[in-house]
Design a protein around this motif. Structure first.
Motif, short mmCIF file in Angstrom:
data_model
loop_
_atom_site.label_atom_id
_atom_site.label_comp_id
_atom_site.label_asym_id
_atom_site.label_seq_id
_atom_site.Cartn_x
_atom_site.Cartn_y
_atom_site.Cartn_z
N THR A 1 0.83 -1.19 0.00
CA THR A 1 0.00 0.00 0.00
C THR A 1 0.87 1.24 0.00
OG1 THR A 1 -1.65 -1.20 1.28
CG2 THR A 1 -1.86 1.19 1.20
N THR A 2 0.54 2.19 -0.84
CA THR A 2 1.30 3.44 -0.91
C THR A 2 0.82 4.39 0.17
OG1 THR A 2 -0.24 4.53 -2.40
CG2 THR A 2 1.49 3.16 -3.40
N PRO A 3 1.66 5.36 0.56
CA PRO A 3 1.22 6.36 1.54
C PRO A 3 -0.03 7.09 1.08
CG PRO A 3 3.60 6.46 1.25
CD PRO A 3 3.08 5.52 0.20
N GLU A 4 -0.13 7.33 -0.23
CA GLU A 4 -1.31 8.03 -0.75
C GLU A 4 -2.58 7.21 -0.52
OE1 GLU A 4 2.29 9.59 -2.34
OE2 GLU A 4 1.49 7.54 -2.41
N GLN A 5 -2.48 5.88 -0.71
CA GLN A 5 -3.64 5.02 -0.49
C GLN A 5 -4.02 4.99 0.99
OE1 GLN A 5 -1.85 1.59 -2.44
NE2 GLN A 5 -3.51 1.55 -3.93
N LEU A 6 -3.00 4.95 1.84
CA LEU A 6 -3.25 4.98 3.28
C LEU A 6 -3.99 6.25 3.66
CD1 LEU A 6 0.15 3.73 4.75
CD2 LEU A 6 -1.97 2.45 4.55
N ALA A 7 -3.50 7.37 3.15
CA ALA A 7 -4.09 8.66 3.50
C ALA A 7 -5.52 8.75 3.00
CB ALA A 7 -3.25 9.80 2.91
N LEU A 8 -5.76 8.29 1.77
CA LEU A 8 -7.10 8.37 1.20
C LEU A 8 -8.09 7.53 1.99
CD1 LEU A 8 -8.97 9.34 -1.05
CD2 LEU A 8 -8.25 7.36 -2.41
N ASN A 9 -7.71 6.29 2.31
CA ASN A 9 -8.59 5.42 3.08
C ASN A 9 -8.88 6.00 4.46
OD1 ASN A 9 -9.24 2.49 1.92
ND2 ASN A 9 -7.27 3.15 1.10
N ALA A 10 -7.84 6.52 5.10
CA ALA A 10 -8.02 7.06 6.45
C ALA A 10 -8.86 8.32 6.43
CB ALA A 10 -6.65 7.34 7.07
N ASP B 1 -11.19 9.21 4.27
CA ASP B 1 -12.58 8.85 4.02
C ASP B 1 -13.22 8.28 5.29
OD1 ASP B 1 -12.33 9.68 1.44
OD2 ASP B 1 -12.10 7.66 0.59
N ALA B 2 -12.46 7.46 6.01
CA ALA B 2 -12.99 6.86 7.24
C ALA B 2 -13.22 7.91 8.31
CB ALA B 2 -12.01 5.80 7.76
N GLU C 1 -11.77 16.47 18.35
CA GLU C 1 -10.40 16.99 18.33
C GLU C 1 -9.42 15.93 17.86
OE1 GLU C 1 -7.51 19.83 18.53
OE2 GLU C 1 -9.68 20.07 18.74
N PHE C 2 -9.60 14.70 18.34
CA PHE C 2 -8.72 13.61 17.95
C PHE C 2 -8.80 13.36 16.44
CE2 PHE C 2 -8.08 8.91 17.45
CZ PHE C 2 -6.73 8.88 17.76
N LEU C 3 -10.02 13.28 15.92
CA LEU C 3 -10.20 13.05 14.49
C LEU C 3 -9.64 14.21 13.67
CD1 LEU C 3 -13.83 11.61 14.49
CD2 LEU C 3 -11.71 10.34 14.09
N GLU D 1 -14.19 2.22 15.22
CA GLU D 1 -15.08 2.76 14.20
C GLU D 1 -14.32 3.05 12.91
OE1 GLU D 1 -17.96 5.80 15.31
OE2 GLU D 1 -17.52 5.40 17.40
N LEU D 2 -13.12 3.61 13.04
CA LEU D 2 -12.31 3.89 11.85
C LEU D 2 -11.95 2.60 11.12
CD1 LEU D 2 -9.91 6.64 13.28
CD2 LEU D 2 -11.68 6.97 11.54
N ASP D 3 -11.62 1.57 11.88
CA ASP D 3 -11.27 0.29 11.27
C ASP D 3 -12.47 -0.30 10.54
OD1 ASP D 3 -9.37 -1.85 10.83
OD2 ASP D 3 -10.55 -3.04 12.23
N ALA D 4 -13.64 -0.22 11.17
CA ALA D 4 -14.85 -0.75 10.54
C ALA D 4 -15.18 0.01 9.26
CB ALA D 4 -16.03 -0.67 11.52
N ALA D 5 -14.92 1.32 9.28
CA ALA D 5 -15.21 2.15 8.10
C ALA D 5 -14.29 1.83 6.93
CB ALA D 5 -15.09 3.63 8.47
N THR D 6 -13.16 1.18 7.22
CA THR D 6 -12.23 0.79 6.15
C THR D 6 -12.20 -0.72 5.95
OG1 THR D 6 -10.36 0.70 7.70
CG2 THR D 6 -10.72 2.79 6.56
N ASP D 7 -13.23 -1.41 6.46
CA ASP D 7 -13.33 -2.88 6.34
C ASP D 7 -12.09 -3.58 6.87
OD1 ASP D 7 -15.87 -2.78 5.14
OD2 ASP D 7 -14.99 -2.43 3.16
N GLY D 8 -11.59 -3.11 7.99
CA GLY D 8 -10.44 -3.74 8.62
C GLY D 8 -9.10 -3.35 8.03
N PHE D 9 -9.09 -2.39 7.13
CA PHE D 9 -7.85 -1.98 6.46
C PHE D 9 -6.93 -1.19 7.38
CE2 PHE D 9 -5.51 1.25 4.10
CZ PHE D 9 -4.90 0.52 3.09
N LEU D 10 -7.51 -0.26 8.13
CA LEU D 10 -6.71 0.69 8.89
C LEU D 10 -5.82 0.02 9.93
CD1 LEU D 10 -6.14 3.72 9.33
CD2 LEU D 10 -7.90 3.68 11.09
N LEU D 11 -6.40 -0.81 10.77
CA LEU D 11 -5.62 -1.42 11.84
C LEU D 11 -4.62 -2.43 11.32
CD1 LEU D 11 -8.24 -1.84 14.71
CD2 LEU D 11 -6.50 -0.08 14.41
N SER D 12 -4.95 -3.12 10.22
CA SER D 12 -3.98 -4.06 9.66
C SER D 12 -2.76 -3.32 9.14
CB SER D 12 -4.61 -4.89 8.55
OG SER D 12 -4.89 -4.10 7.41
#
Length: 263
Positions: A5-14, A16-17, A159-161, A200-211
């Motif tokens: 995964t590229t940094p750009e893909q990480l940023a886009l997924n995060a 959106d979530a 604030e965290f988000l 919630e963020l992980d669920a919004a990315t179908d488990g992508f974020l935490l992995s």
């Protein structure tokens, strides 16, 4: 197995979530507030507290209800006077009692005044006074059980988000890595509010974020034996997560000394 995964893909997924979770949290806040909105509260504490704050800055409330800045250090800063006057007018015109929903609308209106920078940079000197006004209105609302906690939770979540999203906006890999390190650090805390946000963020990315967070940390953390520290809140499930994301199973496998030794 996921591809690289590229940094750009990480940023886009995060990003959106974050937007999705922020919207969900806002709707939850509105729904909860609506359930309490008809509860009547006294506004006297808000008015009294704000007046005391003005007196500390030597701003006088005239019999007519207008403000006199002649004895205050703010007398030469018209932009600051404008902001404070707007806040005072919002507070002073509140009736003796009002529904909590209307009180919160006033609180948000006063809070919005603080965000107005104005043409004169010195107007920012008024922000401390306006912040006190916001707190005084909140104090009135805290007569209703659960109102203060609701504001705390929503404020901390927002604030965290906001902070994480800001770190992902540039698309710069170093900045993105820093934002992800903050998320990883959150996994090690006992802050249930933030752990719930990560779920919630992980669920919004179908488990992508935490992995991806786990994958980013494995190489350096395996060498130090710290993977268990990062994954424990997730594996235990009872601390804000309620279960293991399927995306974490590969990470858990590689965190196992036996699995590492046999691969």
């Amino acid at each position: 197995m996921r591809g690289k995964t590229t940094p750009e893909q990480l940023a886009l997924n995060a990003r959106d979530a974050i937007e999705q979770v922020a919207n969900n949290r806002t709707e939850l806040f509105k729904t909860t507030l609506s359930e309490l909105s008809d509860t009547t509260v006294s506004t006297q504490v808000a008015k009294t507290t704000f007046r005391e704050t003005l007196e500390k800055f030597k701003v006088t409330v005239n019999d007519s209800g207008t403000l006199d800045f002649s004895g205050s250090s703010l007398r030469t800063t018209p932009a600051a006077q404008t902001k404070i006057t707007q806040a005072w007018e919002e507070v002073s015109r509140m009736p003796e009692t009002m529904p909590l929903g209307e009180l919160d609308t006033t609180r948000q209106a006063v809070k919005a005044i603080k965000e107005i920078a104005g043409d004169d940079p010195s107007s920012n000197r008024a922000n401390a006074i306006i912040e006190d006004a916001t707190r005084s209105i909140r104090k009135a609302g805290e007569e209703v059980e659960g109102y203060g906690q609701m504001l705390d939770n929503f404020g901390e979540s927002s604030e965290f988000l906001k902070e994480i999203n800001k770190g992902l906006q540039t698309g710069d890999k170093a900045t993105i890595d820093q934002a992800y390190r903050r998320l990883t650090t959150t996994l090690k805390t006992n802050n249930e509010q933030r752990l719930a946000l990560l779920k919630e963020l992980d669920a919004a990315t179908d488990g992508f974020l935490l992995s991806e967070i786990a994958g980013q940390q494995l190489s350096e953390d395996l060498a130090r034996g710290l993977v268990g520290t990062y994954l424990a809140p997730v594996a235990l499930g009872g601390i804000g997560f309620g279960g293991i994301s399927p995306a974490f199973l590969p990470a858990l496998m590689f965190a196992s000394p036996r699995a590492v030794g046999e691969i």
